[in-house]
Write a protein that holds these residues in place. Structure first.
Motif, PDB file in Angstrom:
ATOM      1  N   HIS A  49      25.857  89.841  22.238  1.00  6.44           N
ATOM      2  CA  HIS A  49      25.801  88.479  23.037  1.00  6.44           C
ATOM      3  C   HIS A  49      26.681  87.411  22.659  1.00  6.44           C
ATOM      4  CE1 HIS A  49      21.606  90.715  22.813  1.00  6.44           C
ATOM      5  NE2 HIS A  49      21.918  90.626  24.073  1.00  6.44           N
ATOM      6  N   GLU A  52      27.038  84.304  25.017  1.00 11.67           N
ATOM      7  CA  GLU A  52      25.885  83.516  24.848  1.00 11.67           C
ATOM      8  C   GLU A  52      26.009  82.688  23.550  1.00 11.67           C
ATOM      9  OE1 GLU A  52      22.593  86.612  27.027  1.00 11.67           O
ATOM     10  OE2 GLU A  52      22.548  86.167  24.631  1.00 11.67           O
ATOM     11  N   CYS A 176      13.518  85.365  26.574  1.00 12.06           N
ATOM     12  CA  CYS A 176      14.596  85.825  25.866  1.00 12.06           C
ATOM     13  C   CYS A 176      14.464  85.727  24.311  1.00 12.06           C
ATOM     14  CB  CYS A 176      15.932  84.918  26.231  1.00 12.06           C
ATOM     15  SG  CYS A 176      17.301  85.221  25.478  1.00 12.06           S
ATOM     16  N   ARG A 178      16.618  86.638  20.909  1.00  9.27           N
ATOM     17  CA  ARG A 178      17.947  87.083  20.476  1.00  9.27           C
ATOM     18  C   ARG A 178      17.721  87.528  18.934  1.00  9.27           C
ATOM     19  NH1 ARG A 178      18.608  88.416  24.694  1.00  9.27           N
ATOM     20  NH2 ARG A 178      20.129  87.752  26.127  1.00  9.27           N
ATOM     21  N   LYS A 189      22.502  82.035  20.631  1.00  5.69           N
ATOM     22  CA  LYS A 189      22.720  82.930  21.614  1.00  5.69           C
ATOM     23  C   LYS A 189      21.376  82.711  22.601  1.00  5.69           C
ATOM     24  CE  LYS A 189      24.677  86.443  18.574  1.00  5.69           C
ATOM     25  NZ  LYS A 189      24.386  87.672  17.892  1.00  5.69           N
ATOM     26  N   TRP A 193      22.145  81.720  26.634  1.00  8.92           N
ATOM     27  CA  TRP A 193      21.540  82.667  27.573  1.00  8.92           C
ATOM     28  C   TRP A 193      21.296  81.861  28.711  1.00  8.92           C
ATOM     29  CZ3 TRP A 193      16.604  82.430  29.239  1.00  8.92           C
ATOM     30  CH2 TRP A 193      16.159  83.379  30.259  1.00  8.92           C
TER      31      TRP A 193
END
Length: 271
Positions: A49, A52, A176, A178, A189, A193
């Protein structure tokens, strides 16, 4: 892949002495962030990621405000051996005036502390807008979040060495999550996103972090327009002061059966 197996000698190993084995460890590698070819930071992170992470970093450093500010974030390919995959370049829209003087992070930042390399408190106190009033969340709702966070942390389950940040909507749905060796990277991150998905500002969501709540995590929360940040661990005094100034609700020591509200209790019904 956010972990790797490495040799380890376990002790004690019973009557036969030490036992040679392997252990799953979180990966930590440097990543350089560039803006239009210009290097602005190097951070130690867990690969994955990375676009992001770069977007979230630029957002929380105040260089960008919305998804339209970013044309693309590219992984640099023509690099010396060993660097491929560890350099990203953000291409910003032509009308975005980049004030590189806003960058208060030194060229190198460790994974453990986003404030390492910051010059002064005045330098890190970005002027983000205060959180909007409302919404409200029940204590029962907040109490469900730690279990949902832990259940969605495969990297931590495998290594025990990764922080996590997660966004939940008002219905408790995980939007979400991370993981990263750096807690500020994990949050960047998540916010990256949200920015790339054009979800900012995050006015009807809750942020939960797996550890303590630091000043910088509060600053990043304000950059995304969130109303509430909760941590499994304790907040710092400066984090509470920053949250209070930003009209943000800060919850610490969040467990299934108890938690503390350090400021913004009006958003917690029954607090």
């Amino acid at each position: 892949m956010n972990s790797a197996r490495l040799p380890v000698t376990r002790w004690p190993a019973g009557e036969t002495g030490t036992a040679d084995s392997t252990d799953n460890l979180a990966i930590e590698e440097p990543m350089e962030i560039r803006v239009s070819g210009r290097s602005v930071a190097v951070t130690m992170r867990t690969p994955g990621h990375d676009r992001e992470l770069a977007a979230g970093f630029l957002l929380t450093e105040g260089l960008i405000r919305q998804a339209s500010d970013v044309l693309d974030i590219l992984m640099c390919r023509d690099l010396p051996e060993g660097q491929t995959g560890n350099v990203v370049d953000a291409l910003l829209a032509p009308d975005v005036a980049v004030d590189f003087a806003r960058l208060t992070r030194h060229v190198f930042s460790s994974s453990s502390c986003g404030l390492c390399g910051k010059a002064t408190i005045d330098a890190v106190a970005h002027n983000f807008l205060p959180a909007a009033s409302g919404p409200q969340f029940t204590p029962a709702f907040l109490a469900t979040l730690p279990g949902r966070l832990r259940a969605a942390q495969p990297g931590f389950a495998a290594t025990g060495g990764l922080h996590a940040s997660a966004l939940f909507n008002s219905a408790g749905e995980l939007l979400c999550l991370r993981e990263d060796v750096g807690r500020h990277n994990a949050l960047d991150k998540v916010l990256g996103w949200a920015l790339l998905e054009s979800r900012l500002p995050l006015r009807d969501t809750v942020l939960l972090v797996s550890g303590r709540v630091s000043f910088e995590l509060v600053q990043k929360t304000l950059a995304a327009g969130l109303p509430l940040i909760a941590g499994i661990g304790a907040p710092s005094t400066l984090a509470v002061e920053c949250a209070r100034r930003g009209n943000l609700t800060l919850v610490g020591f969040l467990r299934a059966e108890r938690f503390n509200v350090y400021c913004g209790a009006e958003r917690v019904r029954g607090a």
